[in-house]
Scaffold this active site. Structure first.
Site, short mmCIF file in Angstrom:
data_model
loop_
_atom_site.label_atom_id
_atom_site.label_comp_id
_atom_site.label_asym_id
_atom_site.label_seq_id
_atom_site.Cartn_x
_atom_site.Cartn_y
_atom_site.Cartn_z
N CYS B 80 45.96 -3.50 14.82
CA CYS B 80 46.29 -2.07 14.83
C CYS B 80 45.31 -1.23 15.65
CB CYS B 80 46.37 -1.54 13.40
SG CYS B 80 47.64 -2.38 12.45
N HIS B 323 53.64 4.55 12.92
CA HIS B 323 52.59 3.62 13.31
C HIS B 323 53.12 2.48 14.20
CE1 HIS B 323 49.09 1.22 13.36
NE2 HIS B 323 49.25 0.54 12.25
#
Lengths: 380, 380
Positions: B80, B323
């Site tokens: 991420c 996201h």
């Protein structure tokens, strides 16, 4: 930018090891490189990992196996140039003054993932229409034959030469010496290229410890400097180019020679991207080792054989040492380092002073690669 | 190392767009950033691409769509933190003096690949045993409740706040304002975290054009400087740590504050990694925005709301803006840039002078991340 030196290298045996994981290859190669460098692993400030198919945060998983956590770790992918791109990112960070000591690792566990040719991406229109790697390099070879009278025997001699080299390399995947007849008589993959004109899939790992001038002085008087580290991508315009030319390789090599302040005539050895026999022969020309069209003569006259004017792929190359994608570029650097140190055993290039490594990766636009790296390493 | 500036940014709308490809998001975001910077794309010297699941040489495929081939392109993966790691690699290369103008892009087409929680790797022993992300952040939240008396309502208020912010952000995935009752009444994922305590999967792209001092002067008097760009990985020792603490985040933030020569009290806004509501609350403490144990009070007193003392995730954050892994870190930087320029519209943080971005990526050792990036950007 500061000068950057190679303090230590490591490499596992390349081959098919379906029982091993990528982290195993990474751990072994890194540990060898750290021991070779003679550094305390706790002094390593950052790590860069090159790979293609090993999934998320593989570099961190390798560092965890080494007990080397907490530092910055960056995972880098650039197809078959992944390892050499990771090397270059580490080089830039040390050259910038950000770190004094960094670890580079390239790994691939390929044999459990891919059987036969690497599959094209579904967005690779040329690949999905059939222009996969063996086709590309068969076409390029064919055109070289038409244009310059190059023969399939000359291409086969590349594999023969690299097999003779690999017989002297305990880390190589294929160590059996083959003949021109065996190469051309093998199973056909894409006319005129038989299986033995193509490099094998392989698993393996390679690593290097690099450092700044400040650090290298504390460890060794034997200073191996990265004189140039170049990365470029291919251009769309190349689709209109002569297919016997990789202008991507030529541009990258030209930039590297200029940066290093030397030319092809100053090189002691070259480790180049011989994914196919036709690729090696054409890269003689792309890297400026000989004029255009004279690749065939280079191999006929034995100039690129160990003991010749400019030995190429003394390690065995991708064709015989094997091609574990992410590991390949770092493995080439390890080979050059061993020669510059006089530690290459029975395949040693005597008095080696400067070596060039060359990787190409990725199909884009069907003909030339998506990435090409050229590194020049010299003994100061 | 030289100073590095952000000249332009771009971002697509985040959300679920199964009909679009990663290259579409990349092209759109890059084009926006290039136009925003006002540069000629032919002056861009290198490109860095962050992503997790988009396959080999995606950066080169994006550059091809922009007609921007021939330059060095590096693909970077750090779970991420992939986008923010790509940003940092580009930053290092410009700071080193290698390039004067570079392009960073982060992309992810996630919705066609993953449904629900991100699957653990088969080598992630903790993950395959059930310690996947929602479990980790539920456990961490639970312990914070035990230790400091934090309530599930306080965690829910984080989502409420970010939904109010996202309502002002046309690029956000979820723009509907929700209540504490709605958040806690949603479908349970991992007790005490319902679906609305978790960030959604998203697709999207974000990009930034960065440059050296030499270049920035030619384009703008409005100089936005990268005052710090830090990357670290987690440590094994953290498995023994207090789970309410991310010492990885704390160490990275500390290094960034030192490098930038400022502290949390000097920040105008923070975009942090609120993958779960519990994460945002604990990161208030990890980033030094408040003392340990006082995260709940921060949200109760509205200090991290737009108009409060230190607005956090004014974009809507991962929870509401969405996201798309590789795009997230670059999207955070775009948000800070818009505020520092006074271009954030109805969600503008008035008089913003300094912003911090924070990403965490990858499970390793079950508790803390494999990578954490902290950037501080200031208006000179």
């Amino acid at each position: 930018m500061r000068d950057v030196y190679i303090l230590g290298v490591g490499m596992t045996k390349f081959g098919k090891f379906p029982e091993k994981r990528a982290v195993d290859f990474g751990r072994e190669a890194c540990w060898d490189a750290i021991q070779d460098a003679g550094v305390d692993r706790k002094d390593i400030e950052a790590a860069y990992c090159g790979h293609v198919y090993q999934g998320s945060v593989i570099g961190q998983l390798i560092m965890r196996e080494l007990g080397l956590t907490g530092i910055p770790v960056v995972n880098v992918e650039n197809a078959c140039s992944s390892g050499s791109t990771a090397f270059r990112e580490a080089y830039i960070a040390v050259a910038a003054g950000l770190y004094d000591l960094a670890l580079v690792v390239g790994v691939e566990q390929l044999s459990t993932r891919v059987s036969g040719v690497l599959p094209p991406k579904d967005t690779d229109y040329e690949g999905t229409m059939g222009l996969i790697m063996p086709s590309v390099f068969a076409l390029r070879g064919r055109l070289h034959m038409e244009k310059y009278g190059t023969t399939i025997e000359q291409f086969a001699k590349i594999r023969v030469k690299n097999s003779i080299h690999a017989a002297q390399n305990p880390r190589a995947q294929f160590r059996k010496v083959v003949t021109v007849e065996e190469v051309n008589g093998a199973k056909m993959v894409c006319e005129p290229l038989t299986m033995l004109h193509c490099c094998p899939n392989a698993d393996g790992g390679a690593a290097a410890v690099i450092c700044s001038e400040k650090v290298v002085r504390n460890y060794t008087a034997r200073k191996l400097r990265v004189a140039a580290s170049v990365l470029l991508s291919g251009t769309m315009e190349q689709a209109g180019d002569d297919m016997t030319v990789s202008s991507l390789t030529s541009r990258a090599a030209q930039q590297a020679y200029e940066k290093a302040g030397l030319g092809p005539e100053d090189l002691s050895l070259v480790e180049l991207h011989d994914c196919f026999t036709t690729a090696e022969l054409m890269h003689y020309e792309n890297l400026g080792l000989c004029p255009r069209g004279e690749g065939g003569r280079m191999i006929d006259e034995g100039k690129t054989m160990l003991g010749g004017k400019i030995p190429v792929n003394v390690s065995g190359g991708l064709l015989c040492k094997g091609h574990p994608l992410g590991a390949t570029g770092v493995g080439q650097i390890a080979e050059v380092v061993w020669h510059l140190r006089g530690e290459a055993g029975s395949r040693q290039v005597e008095g080696a002073k400067a070596g060039l490594t060359h990787c190409m990766g990725g199909a884009i636009g069907g003909v030339d690669g998506a990435s090409c790296t050229v590194n020049i390493i010299v003994r100061d």
